[in-house]
Design a protein around this motif. Structure first.
Motif, mmCIF file in Angstrom:
data_model
loop_
_atom_site.group_PDB
_atom_site.id
_atom_site.type_symbol
_atom_site.label_atom_id
_atom_site.label_comp_id
_atom_site.label_asym_id
_atom_site.label_seq_id
_atom_site.Cartn_x
_atom_site.Cartn_y
_atom_site.Cartn_z
ATOM 1 N N ALA A 23 33.058 46.080 30.677
ATOM 2 C CA ALA A 23 34.357 46.554 31.161
ATOM 3 C C ALA A 23 34.292 46.942 32.636
ATOM 4 O O ALA A 23 35.167 46.568 33.429
ATOM 5 N N ILE A 24 33.241 47.674 33.018
ATOM 6 C CA ILE A 24 33.101 48.090 34.421
ATOM 7 C C ILE A 24 32.924 46.878 35.329
ATOM 8 O O ILE A 24 33.537 46.793 36.401
ATOM 9 N N SER A 25 32.091 45.925 34.916
ATOM 10 C CA SER A 25 31.870 44.724 35.723
ATOM 11 C C SER A 25 33.159 43.932 35.893
ATOM 12 O O SER A 25 33.472 43.453 36.997
ATOM 13 N N TYR A 26 33.922 43.809 34.818
ATOM 14 C CA TYR A 26 35.166 43.035 34.888
ATOM 15 C C TYR A 26 36.179 43.725 35.804
ATOM 16 O O TYR A 26 36.821 43.069 36.641
ATOM 17 N N ILE A 27 36.313 45.029 35.658
ATOM 18 C CA ILE A 27 37.279 45.764 36.486
ATOM 19 C C ILE A 27 36.900 45.694 37.961
ATOM 20 O O ILE A 27 37.771 45.549 38.842
ATOM 21 N N PRO A 73 47.901 41.724 30.960
ATOM 22 C CA PRO A 73 47.586 43.020 31.587
ATOM 23 C C PRO A 73 46.075 43.241 31.624
ATOM 24 O O PRO A 73 45.334 42.694 30.802
ATOM 25 N N LEU A 74 45.644 44.071 32.537
ATOM 26 C CA LEU A 74 44.207 44.266 32.738
ATOM 27 C C LEU A 74 43.508 44.720 31.466
ATOM 28 O O LEU A 74 42.431 44.208 31.123
ATOM 29 N N ILE A 290 30.588 37.547 33.493
ATOM 30 C CA ILE A 290 30.534 38.490 32.373
ATOM 31 C C ILE A 290 29.441 38.090 31.390
ATOM 32 O O ILE A 290 28.725 38.945 30.847
ATOM 33 N N THR A 291 29.271 36.796 31.158
ATOM 34 C CA THR A 291 28.211 36.335 30.260
ATOM 35 C C THR A 291 26.835 36.683 30.815
ATOM 36 O O THR A 291 25.947 37.124 30.084
#
Length: 321
Positions: A23-27, A73-74, A290-291
């Protein structure tokens, strides 16, 4: 039953931690300036279409966003990627939409694992004898030399050492060892040495401290009183019992060295996981990035779990909790 409960607790902790990391990496990627469709090469390729037919360009953008869930949405995007990751449905990358992510990682991941494993082996082969010598020659110039070299190796980051190796063997001592590429055993020498330098220092210092502490134990004095010869006392009783403490160091070393290959592989132009990750984040390739984060995080956590199990198995005094 005890091990089952322990594994269940650790598994839940691993899943929660990985979910947070993803989640942190994606945001962070989401709020970074730019985007996949705005990368230099792709933007240049789509510029004529945007100028000649804005409607077709807009339709293409909508199709692209819909395919990768970027129109949601995010919070929905995060949950979507979390679900795909934990169900191992990694899909295709944005850079190569016709190829699955796993097919692209199939060739890169073994290279990074090989470099990490090789560096750990080198650090153990060199670090353990250094630690033993330093412990047996405690407070002598040999001990000070080993301690200094260990601290020196830990102080220099692997990527800095990699750059120094490129300068030395690419400019000063040319044709001695290759500084770029992958395909021959010689190509792995400098990357492994770059990754192993810091680990050698860690292993040597832990071995030194553990052996000194072990040689102070009561069972060592008892064995000495029974007439056990010096070298048998050192290796059969001292070193053997000191190696248990190194397991807690060597295991995490392997996991973190896999992460460290990201920088070293780019410096030596090695087609490993490092190149894949840097390219994915640079080009905002969300599925691939993400992977890769998931694989690195899972490697670290599962390695730590295995280390805990091995340590408890070798030392019955240790309780898993």
């Amino acid at each position: 039953m005890y091990y089952v409960k322990f594994l269940a607790k650790r598994f839940v902790a691993i899943v929660i931690t990985l979910a947070a990391v993803i989640a942190i990496s994606y945001i962070m990627m989401y709020y970074s300036p730019g985007g996949f469709m705005n990368t230099t090469q792709l933007a240049s390729a789509l510029a004529p279409l945007a100028a000649q037919d804005p409607a077709a360009y807009q339709k293409l953008m909508e199709q692209f966003q819909s395919r990768y869930g970027l129109n949601l949405p995010l919070w929905k995007q995060v949950l979507l990627y979390e679900w795909h990751t934990f169900t191992f449905n990694f899909g295709n990358s944005m850079q190569n939409p016709t190829l699955s992510i796993m097919s692209q990682l199939k060739g890169a991941l073994p290279i990074s694992v090989f470099l990490a494993f090789g560096s750990v082996v080198v650090s153990v082969v060199i670090g353990i004898p250094m630690g033993i010598i330093a412990a047996l020659k405690r407070n002598s110039w040999v001990d000070y030399l080993v301690t200094t070299l260990s601290m020196f190796g830990q102080a220099i980051p692997s990527f800095v050492l990699a750059v120094l190796f490129v300068l030395i063997f690419g400019v000063v001592w040319q044709n001695v060892l290759p500084v770029t590429g992958w395909g021959t055993p010689a190509d792995a020498v400098l990357p492994i040495l770059s990754l192993a330098a810091g680990n050698i220092g860690v292993v040597a210092r832990y071995m030194r401290g553990s052996l000194i502490e072990t040689m102070r134990q009561d069972f060592i004095r008892t064995a000495k009183a029974k007439g056990v010869k010096y070298w048998a006392l050192v290796f059969r009783h001292g070193v053997r019992n000191s190696l248990t403490a190194l397991i807690t160091v060597i295991g995490p070393q392997f996991a973190f060295t896999v992460v460290g290959t990201v920088w070293v592989e780019n410096i030596f132009a090695i087609p490993g996981l490092g190149k894949v990750i840097s390219t994915a984040f640079t080009n905002f390739d969300f599925p691939m990035a993400i992977t890769a984060v998931f694989i690195l995080g899972a490697t670290i956590m599962l390695t730590n779990l295995v280390v805990d199990l091995i340590y408890s198995w070798m030392d019955l005094r240790v309780k898993l909790q």
